[in-house]
Write a protein that holds these residues in place. Structure first.
Motif, PDB file in Angstrom:
ATOM      1  N   MET A   1       0.701  -1.075  -0.081  1.00 25.27           N
ATOM      2  CA  MET A   1      -0.012   0.179  -0.103  1.00 25.27           C
ATOM      3  C   MET A   1       0.796   1.146   0.059  1.00 25.27           C
ATOM      4  O   MET A   1       0.405   2.400   0.128  1.00 25.27           O
ATOM      5  CB  MET A   1      -0.791  -0.009   1.195  1.00 25.27           C
TER       6      MET A   1
ATOM      7  N   LEU B   1       2.764   2.250   2.427  1.00 21.66           N
ATOM      8  CA  LEU B   1       2.801   2.698   3.745  1.00 21.66           C
ATOM      9  C   LEU B   1       3.589   2.499   4.760  1.00 21.66           C
ATOM     10  O   LEU B   1       3.440   2.704   6.125  1.00 21.66           O
ATOM     11  CB  LEU B   1       1.407   2.372   4.354  1.00 21.66           C
TER      12      LEU B   1
ATOM     13  N   ASP C   1      -1.739   6.945  -5.503  1.00 23.20           N
ATOM     14  CA  ASP C   1      -3.003   7.349  -5.168  1.00 23.20           C
ATOM     15  C   ASP C   1      -3.981   7.221  -5.829  1.00 23.20           C
ATOM     16  O   ASP C   1      -5.224   7.352  -5.606  1.00 23.20           O
ATOM     17  CB  ASP C   1      -2.749   8.729  -4.726  1.00 23.20           C
TER      18      ASP C   1
ATOM     19  N   ARG D   1      -5.011   3.425  -4.558  1.00 21.18           N
ATOM     20  CA  ARG D   1      -5.314   3.155  -3.267  1.00 21.18           C
ATOM     21  C   ARG D   1      -6.596   3.727  -2.764  1.00 21.18           C
ATOM     22  O   ARG D   1      -6.771   4.828  -3.257  1.00 21.18           O
ATOM     23  CB  ARG D   1      -4.295   3.715  -2.245  1.00 21.18           C
ATOM     24  N   GLY D   2      -7.242   2.956  -2.181  1.00 23.13           N
ATOM     25  CA  GLY D   2      -8.420   3.511  -1.958  1.00 23.13           C
ATOM     26  C   GLY D   2      -9.642   3.115  -3.085  1.00 23.13           C
ATOM     27  O   GLY D   2     -10.801   3.417  -2.419  1.00 23.13           O
TER      28      GLY D   2
ATOM     29  N   MET E   1      -7.438  -0.738   2.482  1.00 18.92           N
ATOM     30  CA  MET E   1      -7.048  -1.411   3.783  1.00 18.92           C
ATOM     31  C   MET E   1      -7.855  -1.254   4.959  1.00 18.92           C
ATOM     32  O   MET E   1      -8.057   0.111   5.096  1.00 18.92           O
ATOM     33  CB  MET E   1      -5.496  -1.382   3.895  1.00 18.92           C
TER      34      MET E   1
ATOM     35  N   PHE F   1      -7.164  -1.243   9.117  1.00 15.41           N
ATOM     36  CA  PHE F   1      -6.090  -1.414  10.012  1.00 15.41           C
ATOM     37  C   PHE F   1      -6.355  -2.181  11.281  1.00 15.41           C
ATOM     38  O   PHE F   1      -7.500  -2.339  11.599  1.00 15.41           O
ATOM     39  CB  PHE F   1      -5.193  -0.199  10.324  1.00 15.41           C
TER      40      PHE F   1
ATOM     41  N   SER G   1      -7.770   4.414  14.230  1.00 12.20           N
ATOM     42  CA  SER G   1      -7.531   4.754  12.942  1.00 12.20           C
ATOM     43  C   SER G   1      -8.548   5.345  12.089  1.00 12.20           C
ATOM     44  O   SER G   1      -8.410   5.677  10.973  1.00 12.20           O
ATOM     45  CB  SER G   1      -7.607   3.077  12.003  1.00 12.20           C
TER      46      SER G   1
ATOM     47  N   ASN H   1      -2.229   6.619  13.193  1.00 14.54           N
ATOM     48  CA  ASN H   1      -2.856   5.457  12.413  1.00 14.54           C
ATOM     49  C   ASN H   1      -3.883   6.298  11.614  1.00 14.54           C
ATOM     50  O   ASN H   1      -4.080   5.961  10.495  1.00 14.54           O
ATOM     51  CB  ASN H   1      -3.267   4.521  13.314  1.00 14.54           C
ATOM     52  N   TYR H   2      -4.435   7.270  12.194  1.00  9.93           N
ATOM     53  CA  TYR H   2      -5.464   7.892  11.135  1.00  9.93           C
ATOM     54  C   TYR H   2      -4.883   8.634  10.086  1.00  9.93           C
ATOM     55  O   TYR H   2      -5.417   8.713   8.951  1.00  9.93           O
ATOM     56  CB  TYR H   2      -6.450   8.556  11.769  1.00  9.93           C
TER      57      TYR H   2
ATOM     58  N   ARG I   1      -2.185   7.574   8.629  1.00 11.45           N
ATOM     59  CA  ARG I   1      -1.955   6.353   7.653  1.00 11.45           C
ATOM     60  C   ARG I   1      -3.328   5.949   6.936  1.00 11.45           C
ATOM     61  O   ARG I   1      -3.200   5.734   5.615  1.00 11.45           O
ATOM     62  CB  ARG I   1      -1.439   5.274   8.500  1.00 11.45           C
ATOM     63  N   THR I   2      -4.459   5.885   7.586  1.00 13.06           N
ATOM     64  CA  THR I   2      -5.704   5.647   6.987  1.00 13.06           C
ATOM     65  C   THR I   2      -5.826   6.527   5.795  1.00 13.06           C
ATOM     66  O   THR I   2      -6.236   6.319   4.766  1.00 13.06           O
ATOM     67  CB  THR I   2      -7.004   5.685   8.106  1.00 13.06           C
TER      68      THR I   2
ATOM     69  N   SER J   1      -3.887   5.798   3.006  1.00 10.36           N
ATOM     70  CA  SER J   1      -4.478   4.501   2.323  1.00 10.36           C
ATOM     71  C   SER J   1      -5.589   4.767   1.699  1.00 10.36           C
ATOM     72  O   SER J   1      -6.136   3.814   0.614  1.00 10.36           O
ATOM     73  CB  SER J   1      -4.635   3.434   3.290  1.00 10.36           C
ATOM     74  N   LYS J   2      -6.275   5.879   1.552  1.00  9.65           N
ATOM     75  CA  LYS J   2      -7.330   6.134   0.727  1.00  9.65           C
ATOM     76  C   LYS J   2      -6.943   7.004  -0.652  1.00  9.65           C
ATOM     77  O   LYS J   2      -7.971   6.889  -1.292  1.00  9.65           O
ATOM     78  CB  LYS J   2      -8.606   7.122   1.711  1.00  9.65           C
ATOM     79  N   GLY J   3      -5.605   7.171  -0.747  1.00  8.72           N
ATOM     80  CA  GLY J   3      -5.218   7.804  -1.910  1.00  8.72           C
ATOM     81  C   GLY J   3      -5.754   9.009  -2.073  1.00  8.72           C
ATOM     82  O   GLY J   3      -6.011   9.583  -2.991  1.00  8.72           O
ATOM     83  N   LEU J   4      -5.990   9.863  -0.817  1.00 11.17           N
ATOM     84  CA  LEU J   4      -6.541  11.061  -1.125  1.00 11.17           C
ATOM     85  C   LEU J   4      -5.401  12.227  -1.468  1.00 11.17           C
ATOM     86  O   LEU J   4      -5.668  13.264  -2.030  1.00 11.17           O
ATOM     87  CB  LEU J   4      -6.815  11.753   0.276  1.00 11.17           C
TER      88      LEU J   4
END
Ligand SMILES: Nc1ncnc2c1ncn2[C@@H]1O[C@H](COP(=O)(O)OP(=O)(O)OP(=O)(O)O)[C@@H](O)[C@H]1O
Ligand code: SF4
Ligand SMILES: [Mg+2]
Lengths: 328, 307
Positions: free
Chosen positions: A56, A58, A85, A88-89, A94, A96, A102, B204-205, B207-208, B211-214
């Motif tokens: 990912m 990350l 990007d 991802r999403g 993912m 967590f 999170s 972590n948030y 990272r979230t 992970s969403k590709g924003l």
């Protein structure tokens, strides 16, 4: 023949730490087909999370990843973050390990969900919020319109995990990676959550990677599994095959340390010894200090992951019967 | 949110009352008085003066007289300069002091936040090192020394800005004093912001969100900055009050027409009226600032609203 959605080849993750290198994941290979559920199991520190975080994009700043992770014909490994990007999403999402931390505490659930659709689907804000509320309903959140206005701290752990699931599924990704999605939850909520995963991935045709150290979770839902030890895959195959006829001593040990599954055995035994330190892996087979079947060769050479019967692989030199009595 | 704001405002009232009382009694109990000059006054004159300012009344009565006036918006008279009063002093000097402090505050906060963010995003790269150096200079060098250095270099040597004095409406005259005042404030803000931002970027948030590709820009703007501001905002209130008090010294150094010079003279002359009035004025400002900070805080961190 179902379609392959992800092909991972020779994936390795290393961290620079105090001037030396820690190999968290080494030479991981697997494929994921449309709609299937792959369980990745192993003790704490075996590299499960880092393998998928690396895909990912990350990893922590001191981490480096090599190998390929082919999503169709694009390689996610080493891809520029800006390009990544776009996937991802959208195509790969993912969830967590810790649902409590999170979600962003300062943003409403609505915002955190809708932004995904605004970004990847080009929805306007209003339409995205409506779609988000619909998805919240889908994952079993009562009064979704009202809850979408909540801040994360106003929701229970189970609710937050549902929000995370909703968020990950908004774009109906080809692949969903769920990192210990049930570990932080109550036992009763765990079962509900697994059912939810199963039905949603079926509905969307999403392939699910379920990272866990709980084989009880695997039993109910996964098609295939990959057992990891010390950063490497040590056994792979269909869940049923591995459960009824484990071919790696570590898999055998895991099965016997899991409640519900161990009923076939007389009692519940944790695996002897401690998980290895990645900085000081033993020579030869990494598992040898804890293995009851070890012989000379195991101390000198490292067993490669090699085919071991129909659709399965193992990394072990021992070819005899794995008799649990020998372990106990 | 509205209910929270109302509760906060109401709870500020008793605090204000306590603070006024403490100021009043501490000043009155200190030895010496406004009429203990070099030259002793004739007893009759002294008695008249004391009666005029109610100093002959018991302390408790004086206290209630003071509170009563305060409630009517009267911060009290000067006891040294006939006809002068705190209200007058405020009218003459406070707009300037406030302008100086607020200008420094706005500039310093903006620079500090921006520098802190840039440093956090480029942790351990050159922008980060530049910031560390600038912060060190701002925190180590005391303001009178900084003022002297800037006056010498930019005022006298390069002649870019006037080294002191005031011409109405001339922003050039404000550049050096604002710099002296703003630098340490910007330094503290940037350090807070850098630390807080680095922490938030590792959560972590965030990272979230990635992970969403924003995209990194949206991740920073929407997910990282708001929570990163929380510890910084709690410093802004005290920060502005430092600037308001620091402004008094800087006004003296640069010869600017704020309340600085009146306050310093009044303190030297034990002019209760002026000192007490000014102190109480500052106290009200600080209370108001804290209130504003609390409200911004509640906006930034939704959990606070429900406590
Ligand atoms: N930033 C880092 N620097 C150095 N080592 C790291 C870093 N992040 C992870 N590791 C190491 O990588 C190894 C694998 O970690 P990983 O998070 O993948 O374990 P895991 O299998 O997910 O375990 P768990 O079940 O506890 O989540 C661990 O030994 C960990 O110490
Ligand atoms: S290779 Fe040897 S030590 Fe390793 S798991 Fe197999 S039998 Fe045990
Ligand atoms: Mg993990």
């Amino acid at each position: 023949m179902s379609n392959t959605v992800l092909t991972v080849e020779d994936l390795s993750v290393t961290f620079a730490l105090h001037g030396s290198e820690v190999h968290a994941v080494r030479d991981m290979n697997f494929t994921l087909t449309e709609g299937e559920i792959l369980a990745v199991v192993g003790e704490s520190g075996s590299g499960k999370s880092q393998a998928f975080l690396s895909i990912m994009g990350l990893l922590a700043k001191n981490g480096r990843v090599t190998g390929n992770a082919m999503l169709g014909d694009v390689n996610l490994v080493g891809m520029d973050k800006v390009k990544l990007d776009a996937y991802r999403g959208k195509d790969i999402a993912m969830i967590f390990q810790d649902p409590m931390t999170s979600l962003n505490p300062s943003l409403r659930v609505r915002t955190q969900l809708s932004e995904v659709l605004v970004k990847h689907r080009g929805f306007d804000k209003e339409k995205a919020v409506l779609a988000a509320i619909e998805m919240l309903e889908r994952v079993g959140i009562p009064e979704p319109a009202k809850r979408s206005n909540a801040f994360p701290h106003e929701l229970s752990g189970g609710m937050r995990q549902r929000v995370m699931i909703a968020m990950a599924l908004l774009c109906q990704p080809k692949i969903l990676i769920a990192d210990e999605p049930t570990t932080a939850l109550d036992v009763t909520v765990q079962a509900q959550m697994l059912d939810l995963f199963k039905s949603l991935t079926e509905d969307f045709g999403t392939a699910l990677v379920l990272i866990t150290h709980d084989l009880g979770v695997v039993a109910g839902i996964a098609d295939r599994m990959m057992v990891m030890y010390g950063g490497r895959a040590v056994e792979k195959g269909k869940v049923d095959d591995l459960f009824y006829d484990p071919k790696h001593p570590y898999t055998l040990g895991l099965l016997h340390s899991t409640p519900h599954i161990a009923h076939r055995a007389a009692r519940l035994d944790p695996i002897q010894g401690l998980p290895p330190s990645l900085e000081h892996l033993p020579k030869g087979c990494s598992f040898n200090p804890r293995c009851a079947f070890r012989f000379e060769r195991c101390l000198a050479e490292r067993p490669p992951l090699a085919p071991a019967g129909e659709g399965r692989e193992k990394a072990c030199f021992y070819e005899g019967e794995l008799n649990y009595e020998k372990v106990a | 949110m509205l209910g929270y704001a109302l509760r906060r405002v109401l709870s500020a009232i008793p605090i204000a009352l306590i603070a006024v009382s403490v100021c009043f009694f501490i000043l009155r109990l200190a030895p010496g008085g406004p009429f203990d000059g070099e030259r002793a006054l004739p007893p009759l004159v002294l008695a008249n003066l004391r009666a005029h300012y109610s100093l002959d009344q018991p302390l408790v009565v004086q206290y209630f007289i003071y509170i009563w006036r305060l409630l009517h918006g009267d911060l009290g008279p000067s006891m040294v300069i006939e006809g002068f009063s705190v209200s007058r002093l405020i009218a003459i000097g406070f707009p300037f002091t406030l302008t100086l402090a607020l200008t420094a505050f706005v500039i310093a906060t903006a620079i500090g936040l921006l520098a802190g963010m840039v440093a956090a995003v480029n942790q351990n790269k050159w922008p980060d090192y530049v910031l560390v150096l600038a912060v060190m200079i701002g925190v180590i060098i005391p303001n009178f020394l900084m003022a002297a250095l800037l006056q010498l270099w930019f005022g006298v040597h390069l002649g870019w800005f006037p080294a002191g004095g005031w011409v109405t409406g001339s922003w050039m005259h404000l550049v050096l004093p604002v710099t002296v005042l703003a630098w340490p404030h910007a330094a503290r803000i940037s350090r807070l912001m850098r630390g807080s931002m680095i922490e938030i970027l590792g959560t972590n948030y965030v990272r979230t969100a990635r992970s969403k590709g924003l995209g990194e820009r949206l991740v920073l703007a929407r997910h990282a900055i708001k929570p990163a501001l929380i510890p910084v905002v709690s410093y802004l209130g005290p920060g502005l009050s430092y600037l308001l008090t620091g402004s008094l010294a800087v006004e003296q150094i640069f010869g600017l027409p704020g309340i600085g010079k009146y306050f310093v003279t009044a303190a030297l002359n034990r002019d209760y009226g002026i000192v007490l009035g000014t102190t109480i004025l500052y106290m009200f400002i600080i209370l108001a600032l804290n209130l504003i900070v609390d409200l911004v805080y509640a906006w930034l961190d939704p959990k606070v609203r429900y406590r």
